[in-house]
Design a protein around this motif. Structure first.
Motif, PDB file in Angstrom:
ATOM      1  N   THR A 157      30.833  11.485  -2.651  1.00  0.00           N
ATOM      2  CA  THR A 157      31.684  12.169  -3.629  1.00  0.00           C
ATOM      3  C   THR A 157      32.883  11.310  -4.015  1.00  0.00           C
ATOM      4  O   THR A 157      33.232  11.195  -5.197  1.00  0.00           O
ATOM      5  CB  THR A 157      32.170  13.514  -3.068  1.00  0.00           C
ATOM      6  OG1 THR A 157      31.041  14.313  -2.716  1.00  0.00           O
ATOM      7  CG2 THR A 157      33.015  14.257  -4.109  1.00  0.00           C
ATOM      8  N   ALA A 184      36.032  15.981   0.347  1.00  0.00           N
ATOM      9  CA  ALA A 184      35.059  15.107  -0.323  1.00  0.00           C
ATOM     10  C   ALA A 184      34.451  14.137   0.680  1.00  0.00           C
ATOM     11  O   ALA A 184      35.150  13.556   1.515  1.00  0.00           O
ATOM     12  CB  ALA A 184      35.733  14.339  -1.454  1.00  0.00           C
ATOM     13  N   ARG A 227      33.135  10.161  -7.806  1.00  0.00           N
ATOM     14  CA  ARG A 227      34.190  10.893  -8.513  1.00  0.00           C
ATOM     15  C   ARG A 227      35.509  10.130  -8.608  1.00  0.00           C
ATOM     16  O   ARG A 227      36.259  10.309  -9.579  1.00  0.00           O
ATOM     17  CB  ARG A 227      34.445  12.234  -7.806  1.00  0.00           C
ATOM     18  CG  ARG A 227      33.269  13.200  -7.805  1.00  0.00           C
ATOM     19  CD  ARG A 227      33.070  13.814  -9.180  1.00  0.00           C
ATOM     20  NE  ARG A 227      32.021  14.821  -9.155  1.00  0.00           N
ATOM     21  CZ  ARG A 227      32.230  16.108  -8.877  1.00  0.00           C
ATOM     22  NH1 ARG A 227      33.455  16.529  -8.566  1.00  0.00           N
ATOM     23  NH2 ARG A 227      31.231  16.964  -8.887  1.00  0.00           N
TER      24      ARG A 227
END
Length: 305
Positions: free
Chosen positions: A187, A183, A191
């Protein structure tokens, strides 16, 4: 075998302290709530009695003509629309920038992290003043521009500090695990970080929303286009000239016949009371939905480790 209930004995001193505490907090709650109650009952009472200060504990000869007449003011609906738009857009922009910068300042890999953070914090203590601010906004082309409500307040150091402290309290293993899985920075932010820091974001959102909703100085200094006037500025302008507002209301629609009676004829006091309620009620309706996040958001974000 029957269960025996053990009741804890409460001493007289503990009872006395509890009673005193309840009394103190009841008085404090009354002091906080009574001004809103006073404004509310005066806005729906006989306007002549209200102006003479006769309405104290309950409404006298209640009526809702004040609200009917105020909502008939020209441009009020458009001003309310602008206020809602600036509050929604401005709050989202401010919250997202505070969250992202707070996250970035918490990353030790950020180049010159401490320097950038100190520069942002320094803006809390140094202010160039209204004239340089006005010149800057004009040179940026923000006069008579909707974005004058958004960009100047998009970066708020206090909110960034809250987010940074909150993010630093999150276990580093969460970010490290996501980075090991490939990631990237964005991200991890969208997330991992955003879902975890919802309490502090909700707290910042209500602070930013209240500030946006109540602001009118930017409109006063940088906006001359009536289409961009906010609700607060529109009502503020009418409050400053209550006599003009009375004539405007009296000449609008079917209000002329109503304004002939002393009980419902608009005066300076009724205008101020009614306008205050119109401005305050919307934000008061939103506030309870975010209140449950306040203690959790501020306390967790204020304690590290």
């Amino acid at each position: 075998m029957a269960k025996t209930k053990h009741k804890m004995k409460v001493s007289f001193g503990d009872r006395l302290i509890s009673v005193i505490t309840y009394i103190i907090y009841s008085i404090f709650a009354f002091v906080c709530l009574y001004p809103f109650y006073y404004i509310a009952i005066n806005s729906i009472s006989n306007n002549d009695l209200s102006q003479r200060g006769k309405v104290i504990l309950y409404p006298l000869e209640p009526h809702f003509t004040n609200y009917v007449q105020v909502f008939q003011l020209k441009g009020l609906l458009n001003a309310a629309k602008v206020s809602v738009e600036r509050t929604v857009v401005g709050t989202i922009v401010t919250v997202m920038i505070a969250a992202f910068l707070g996250y970035m300042f918490s990353r030790e890999t950020l180049w010159l992290r401490k320097l950038w953070f100190r520069i942002v914090v320094a803006t809390m203590y140094f202010n160039a003043g209204i004239i340089p601010w006005y010149i800057t906004m004009s040179n940026l082309g923000l006069k008579n521009n909707f974005w004058v409500y958004i960009f100047p307040v998009a970066v708020q150091p206090f909110y960034i500090i809250l987010c940074k402290t909150y993010v630093e309290a999150i276990p580093k293993e969460l970010q490290e695990a996501a980075e090991i899985d490939g990631a990237g920075t964005l991200t991890v932010f969208f997330r991992i970080i955003l879902p975890v820091i919802k309490p502090i974001l909700a707290t910042i959102a209500i602070f930013a929303a209240v500030a946006q909703w109540n602001s009118f100085q930017d409109t006063l200094l940088l906006v001359t286009d009536d289409k961009l006037n906010t609700l607060q500025f529109t009502l503020y302008r009418y409050i400053q000239s209550a006599s003009s507002l009375k004539s405007l209301i009296s000449s609008s629609g079917n209000a002329a016949s109503i304004a002939q009676t002393l009980a419902t004829a608009q005066n300076q006091t009724s205008v101020r009371m009614t306008v205050t309620m119109v401005v305050v009620i919307p934000i008061m309706l939103v506030y309870p939905f975010f209140q449950r996040y306040f203690t959790k958001g501020i306390m967790i974000g204020a304690v590290k480790g």
